[in-house]
Design an enzyme around this catalytic site. Structure first.
Site, PDB file in Angstrom:
ATOM      1  CB  CYS A 296      -0.970  -0.042   1.188  1.00 47.94           C
ATOM      2  SG  CYS A 296      -2.336   1.130   1.055  1.00 47.94           S
TER       3      CYS A 296
ATOM      4  CG  HIS B 208      -3.696  -3.783   2.977  1.00 48.33           C
ATOM      5  ND1 HIS B 208      -2.724  -3.353   3.857  1.00 48.33           N
ATOM      6  CD2 HIS B 208      -4.268  -2.658   2.468  1.00 48.33           C
ATOM      7  CE1 HIS B 208      -2.715  -2.035   3.892  1.00 48.33           C
ATOM      8  NE2 HIS B 208      -3.644  -1.581   3.057  1.00 48.33           N
TER       9      HIS B 208
ATOM     10  CD  GLU C 149      -1.486  -6.679   5.086  1.00 48.66           C
ATOM     11  OE1 GLU C 149      -1.747  -5.536   5.496  1.00 48.66           O
ATOM     12  OE2 GLU C 149      -1.010  -6.896   3.949  1.00 48.66           O
TER      13      GLU C 149
END
Length: 544
Positions: free
Chosen positions: A381, A516, A518
């Site tokens: 990001c 993102h 994750e």
């Protein structure tokens, strides 16, 4: 028939209700039941999207774009069940809903009150969309005794009465502290917490007691006696080094058996916990270790990067290595010229997301260090945006390259896009006048990968979908100049307007992503980018 388990907390906050809820969900899944987990948050914010990470920790984003509590990340990682907008609600959202109804005249002139209007809205939220699930686990945030929690506790008290014992169960998580000076465990805080809960009409059927070590049988019986529960329903929750051992630990303590016994369900068969044991073995006995430097703005509170830390651990599981994280404050890189030397002994560098100008130059310096020193770099990001700006300045020669997030600039390499497409071609628009919480690109968006690129090889696909949470985008108009200097735009939105992934063609591993990743990583299914990143770190460690 859907059964509801309400999980409350007492004595102090941060005892691990989210992990306990996620672990119970995983245990019920291992026995063949379907589960759904929900979180009730008592704060007045509509959602955590505009809250400081230091206040609330990470904002977890769901597939459908909801900004939620970080506990939903635990739920997804432990159960694999994708959360959505309906799985997290706050006091602010409940009151907003009720006030909107009152303004429309839905209450037909009635005096709107906490009981029944607020509590009814909470009950509607709890029950909505639960059909077809065997169990719904509902975690109530905060601590019993907090004034903010009272409407939620009253709502679940009412639901307990309405559903009956066969469909509702109350579990209370408390602390049993060890007083080192006296050499004793103290049960009084748990007794007081349960007394507080009972004073509002809720009698817990099970207690989960956090403790540093085990609770002797005598103390367990004392807790059971004074809290009006069976001794078998006093479950120990000692500290553990690896959170992915929690389901095994809770099963050993009889957590799932007590739940099934409460609902008069068969508990004789053992759950299949083989995959949890495998994860525990991988984490507990790695073949090596790598060090990853995370250069971020909120490193003073690791919970601000909770999913990130877990995704790195998953990458370590995929490569059978331990991942040691060195948290580095990006602001220090701006004020101390020698601070960048702290990156000399890391095997890989990760620059995560963030908002605002503070620490941005430090993140650029970290990206420059990784680029010039050939150290694996992962920009997520804001970390991608800073890497692109650094490349525009250093490689293209655009000295005034910057992001309009910090103000007007001559070369807006990163700026605010006013229109984009969701899956299915639906258009979304924003302006600079939108509310802060309404200007983000949130949730799942598709991305097309460039044939022959590193990311296409990592994903093993040309089309992917990832979760986003950001306002500003890399400016596609600078693509040609950047690609001429080695920065490949290897992932784009299907319409070709929004850069999603960049990578360096002449670097061992240098990837920036606008999304993102994750948020989609699981211990059993490590995200491919994190698995590949840690693999690159392992190779780097062998070069040092």
């Amino acid at each position: 028939m859907t059964r509801f388990i309400f999980i409350t907390g007492g004595v102090v906050s941060s005892l691990g209700k989210g992990l306990a809820s996620a672990s119970l969900g995983a245990l019920l899944q291992a026995r063949g039941y379907t589960v759904r987990l929900r979180k009730l948050d008592p704060y007045i914010n509509v959602d955590p999207g505009t809250m400081s990470p230091y206040q609330h920790g990470e904002v977890y984003v769901t597939e459908d774009g909801a900004e939620t509590d970080l506990d939903l990340g635990h739920y997804e990682r432990f159960t694999g069940v994708a959360a959505n907008q309906a799985d997290n609600v706050t006091t602010g959202r409940i009151y907003q809903t009720v006030i909107e109804r009152e303004r429309r005249g839905d209450y037909l002139g009635a005096t709107v009150q906490v009981i029944p209007h607020i509590t009814d809205a909470i009950k509607e939220f709890i029950l909505a969309g639960t059909e077809g699930h065997d169990f719904v686990l509902v975690e109530i945030g905060g601590t019993v005794g907090d004034i903010e929690s009272l409407p939620f506790l009253e709502a679940i008290r009412q639901l307990g009465q309405e559903l009956g014992r066969d469909r509702a169960m109350f579990v209370h998580l408390t602390l049993v502290p060890f007083i080192r000076a006296a050499g004793e465990l103290k049960t009084k805080p748990t007794q007081h917490s349960v007394k507080e809960l009972r004073s509002i009409g809720i009698q817990p059927e099970m207690l989960v007691c956090r403790c540093e070590t085990g609770i002797p049988e005598g103390e367990r019986r004392k807790i059971a006696l004074f809290c009006n529960v069976r001794p078998e329903a006093v479950i120990q929750a000692p500290d553990i080094d690896n959170i992915y051992n929690a389901p095994i630990m809770f099963h050993a303590q009889g957590l799932d058996v007590e739940v099934l016994n409460h609902f008069r369900l068969d508990s004789t068969d053992e759950p299949d916990l083989s995959r949890w044991r495998l994860i525990g073995e991988r984490v507990g006995n790695p073949e090596g270790a790598v060090k990853v430097g995370i250069v971020g703005k909120y490193v003073g509170l690791p919970d601000a990067y909770k999913s990130l830390a877990e995704a790195l651990r998953h990458g370590g599981i995929a490569n059978n290595v331990r991942v040691d994280v060195e948290w580095l404050d990006s602001e220090v890189f701006e004020t101390d010229e020698g601070a960048v030397q702290r990156l000399e002994d890391v095997n890989a560098i990760l620059v995560p997301g963030g908002f605002g100008e503070r620490g941005a130059q430090g993140k650029m310096r970290a990206a420059q260090f990784a680029r010039t020193r050939q150290v694996p770099y992962f920009g997520i990001c804001f970390g991608m945006q800073m890497a692109v700006i650094e490349a525009a300045r250093s490689l293209v020669g655009l000295n005034d390259a910057n992001t309009t997030e910090f103000g007007p600039c001559q070369d807006p390499v990163v700026g605010l896009m006013t229109e984009w497409e969701r899956e299915g071609g639906q258009k979304e628009r924003r302006t600079g006048k939108d509310d802060m919480g309404g200007t983000l690109r949130l949730g799942r968006y598709p991305c097309d990968l460039k044939e022959g690129s590193r990311v296409a090889e990592i994903y093993g696909s040309r089309s992917i979908s990832e979760r986003h949470r950001h306002r500003y985008e890399v400016n596609i108009n600078y693509r040609e100049a950047l690609e001429a200097n080695g920065m490949v735009f290897s992932g784009l939105s299907p319409d070709g307007r929004l850069p999603e992934i960049v990578e360096l063609s002449d670097h061992p591993w240098f990837i920036g992503v606008q999304f993102h990743p994750e948020l989609k990583s699981r211990p059993f299914e490590p995200h491919p980018l994190f698995a590949s990143f840690i693999e690159a770190a392992v190779k780097q460690s062998r070069l040092v």
